[in-house]
Design an enzyme around this catalytic site. Structure first.
Site, PDB file in Angstrom:
ATOM      1  CB  CYS A 130      -0.876  -0.057   1.250  1.00  0.00           C
ATOM      2  SG  CYS A 130      -1.964   1.350   1.413  1.00  0.00           S
ATOM      3  CB  CYS A 137      -5.021  14.421   1.426  1.00  0.00           C
ATOM      4  SG  CYS A 137      -6.216  14.264   0.081  1.00  0.00           S
ATOM      5  CB  CYS A 141     -12.702  12.678   3.221  1.00  0.00           C
ATOM      6  SG  CYS A 141     -12.442  12.733   1.438  1.00  0.00           S
ATOM      7  CB  CYS A 377      -0.433   3.637  11.802  1.00  0.00           C
ATOM      8  SG  CYS A 377      -0.206   2.175  10.834  1.00  0.00           S
TER       9      CYS A 377
HETATM   10  N1  SAH Z   1      -7.295   9.666  -1.413  1.00  0.00           N
HETATM   11  C1  SAH Z   1      -7.649   8.431  -1.984  1.00  0.00           C
HETATM   12  C2  SAH Z   1      -6.735   7.272  -1.590  1.00  0.00           C
HETATM   13  C3  SAH Z   1      -6.243   7.226  -0.173  1.00  0.00           C
HETATM   14  S1  SAH Z   1      -7.424   6.938   1.073  1.00  0.00           S
HETATM   15  C4  SAH Z   1      -9.079   8.096  -1.675  1.00  0.00           C
HETATM   16  O1  SAH Z   1      -9.689   8.785  -0.878  1.00  0.00           O
HETATM   17  O2  SAH Z   1      -9.590   7.146  -2.271  1.00  0.00           O
HETATM   18  C5  SAH Z   1      -7.782   5.229   0.881  1.00  0.00           C
HETATM   19  C6  SAH Z   1      -9.146   4.843   1.448  1.00  0.00           C
HETATM   20  O3  SAH Z   1      -9.187   4.993   2.884  1.00  0.00           O
HETATM   21  C7  SAH Z   1     -10.278   5.666   0.933  1.00  0.00           C
HETATM   22  O4  SAH Z   1     -11.361   4.848   0.567  1.00  0.00           O
HETATM   23  C8  SAH Z   1     -10.631   6.510   2.122  1.00  0.00           C
HETATM   24  O5  SAH Z   1     -11.923   7.009   2.034  1.00  0.00           O
HETATM   25  C9  SAH Z   1     -10.433   5.553   3.260  1.00  0.00           C
HETATM   26  N2  SAH Z   1     -10.296   6.122   4.604  1.00  0.00           N
HETATM   27  C10 SAH Z   1      -9.793   7.322   4.942  1.00  0.00           C
HETATM   28  N3  SAH Z   1      -9.848   7.487   6.290  1.00  0.00           N
HETATM   29  C11 SAH Z   1     -10.373   6.362   6.800  1.00  0.00           C
HETATM   30  C12 SAH Z   1     -10.668   5.938   8.131  1.00  0.00           C
HETATM   31  N4  SAH Z   1     -10.405   6.694   9.179  1.00  0.00           N
HETATM   32  N5  SAH Z   1     -11.194   4.711   8.295  1.00  0.00           N
HETATM   33  C13 SAH Z   1     -11.432   3.919   7.235  1.00  0.00           C
HETATM   34  N6  SAH Z   1     -11.181   4.261   5.971  1.00  0.00           N
HETATM   35  C14 SAH Z   1     -10.661   5.487   5.743  1.00  0.00           C
HETATM   36 FE1  SF4 Z   2      -7.673  12.716   0.935  1.00  0.00          FE
HETATM   37 FE2  SF4 Z   2     -10.236  12.108   1.322  1.00  0.00          FE
HETATM   38 FE3  SF4 Z   2      -8.530  10.214   0.439  1.00  0.00          FE
HETATM   39 FE4  SF4 Z   2      -8.371  11.172   2.960  1.00  0.00          FE
HETATM   40  S1  SF4 Z   2     -10.052   9.993   2.066  1.00  0.00           S
HETATM   41  S2  SF4 Z   2      -6.661  10.799   1.565  1.00  0.00           S
HETATM   42  S3  SF4 Z   2      -8.931  13.355   2.675  1.00  0.00           S
HETATM   43  S4  SF4 Z   2      -9.161  12.099  -0.632  1.00  0.00           S
END
Ligand code: SAH
Ligand code: SF4
Length: 405
Positions: A130, A137, A141, A377
């Site tokens: 991974c 970022c 979100c 982590c």
């Molecule tokens: N930015 C990209 C890839 C990295 S995040 C994206 O958002 O797809 C990879 C995945 O982890 C995404 O599906 C994201 O929504 C999820 N994710 C982020 N924070 C999380 C959390 N606290 N618990 C579970 N999944 C999470």
């Molecule tokens: Fe960025 Fe959203 Fe992916 Fe988190 S889940 S890494 S804030 S795009």
């Protein structure tokens, strides 16, 4: 599960005086050769030689490049290195899951070097790495800790590629080359330890489009790192205009962070949805180059207690994805300090999963392996908090990719 947490001091933190060639594209390698006055007529051949030594063999210095003339080897060593980024810590779970905190080379005297985490998940038929595409970022979100980090920058192509190189170093995963003799772990006999890559670490890969697609090009080059493009998955929160181009440029698999079945809720969870609403996102998926029943798009759905986890939403999810070659990944929410969300209770996740399962999707929730080190982590210096359980969840249920590289 027992966790061995080994702080490593593999190299010191200092601004490197020489540039490392590890992680460069073919064009960048050619440029580096030109810069030390290698004659034009030799560039292609020399770049190809370097390429093989760096990416296929995993050499860490120029001495071993036996088909490169001694004079050129000396010249290369005078100007360049094959150094890797520093491994700050390495954590090993009993089940073989490993996590590295990697510090990239500082870019200047006031830069300590960007830190990213990288997780390796071994399974019986594959090993998944991974990787991160950005430090932090720019998207926000609301359930994601990475989105709260202030420092944001794109990783370079080399910084993305070297995450794979570091993993292969530590796993003894370069043919004929032992791992570093400082405790690196050798996998069992047989095929390559890292067979799959998921861009599910820090950052939004499609906001770093050029470097991500270039890195995929380097990682999947048959004369080098040789990963199949079908075994590379890019996860996006929904940068719609870049989805089609990703398929064309990288030929990789696609994962969409959906997390909600209606725009009102998705606007809140994934604010980028205001710009690219669900229907435009799904339309981009319907036309994603190469998507088919054998190459399904993964839809990630984080389970948030009382927010998006009702049976009605499970049904809506199934309806929404009708007609798209899809897999669904239910991700137990990974809490972090200060978050307003909680993970759905297990029976609720099971109920949701049952609806999805009954609609014909593989049973998508499994207890993640090596969860102990993922949970830990956040204790690492990087503050990246967590690398993703969803990487393993996704791959545990992924039986569509071919077994061989
Ligand atoms: N930015 C990209 C890839 C990295 S995040 C994206 O958002 O797809 C990879 C995945 O982890 C995404 O599906 C994201 O929504 C999820 N994710 C982020 N924070 C999380 C959390 N606290 N618990 C579970 N999944 C999470
Ligand atoms: Fe960025 Fe959203 Fe992916 Fe988190 S889940 S890494 S804030 S795009």
């Amino acid at each position: 599960m027992t966790l061995v947490d080994t702080p490593l001091a593999i190299s010191g933190v200092q601004t490197p005086t020489k540039r490392s060639l590890a992680g460069l594209t073919r064009a960048e390698l050619a440029e580096a050769l030109r810069a030390i006055a290698v004659p034009d007529r030799e560039i292609r051949m020399r770049a190809a030689q370097l390429w093989q030594w760096i990416y296929h063999h995993g050499l860490r210095d120029f001495d071993g490049m036996l088909n490169v003339a001694k004079g050129l080897r000396t010249l290369l060593a005078e100007h360049y290195t094959l150094d890797r980024p520093e491994i700050v810590t390495e954590q090993v779970s009993k089940d073989g899951t490993r996590k590295w905190l990697i510090r990239m080379a500082p870019t200047g005297p006031h830069d300590r070097g960007a830190e990213v985490e990288c997780v390796y998940i071994p399974e019986s038929d594959r090993g998944t790495l991974c990787v991160s595409s950005q430090v932090g970022c720019t998207l926000t979100c609301t359930f994601c800790h990475t989105g709260t980090q202030k420092l944001v920058r794109n990783l370079t192509t080399a910084e993305i590629v070297t995450q794979l190189i570091v993993a292969r170093d530590r796993l003894g995963d370069f043919p004929g080359l032992a791992p570093p003799n400082d405790g690196g772990l050798v996998p069992g006999e047989g095929s390559r330890a890292v067979s799959n890559i998921v861009f599910m670490g820090m950052g939004e890969p499609l906001y770093n489009f050029g470097n991500v697609t270039d890195a995929i090009g380097v990682m999947s080059d048959g004369e080098g790192l040789s990963l199949s493009r079908r075994r590379v998955t890019v996860s996006t929160s929904g940068v719609v205009p870049e989805i089609g181009p990703l398929g064309t440029a990288a030929g990789s698999m696609l994962a969409i962070s959906l997390h909600a079945t209606n725009d009102a809720l998705r606007n809140e969870l994934v604010p980028l949805n205001r710009k690219y609403p669900i229907e435009t996102l799904l339309q981009a998926c319907r036309t994603y180059p190469g998507a088919s029943n054998a190459r399904r798009i993964t839809f990630e759905y984080v389970m948030l207690k009382g927010i998006n986890d009702s049976v009605a939403e499970a049904k809506a999810l199934v309806r929404l994805l009708k007609g798209i070659p899809a897999k669904i990944n239910l991700i137990p929410f990974n809490p972090w300090p200060g978050t307003r969300y909680e993970c759905s209770d297990w029976p609720v996740i099971e109920r949701f999963s049952e609806v999805v399962f009954n609609a014909g999707y593989a049973s998508p929730v499994r207890t993640p392996r090596g969860r102990d080190i993922l949970a830990a982590c956040g204790q690492l210096k990087s503050e990246t908090e967590k690398l993703r359980a969803r990487a393993r969840l996704m791959l545990e249920q992924d039986d569509d990719v071919p077994q061989s590289l």
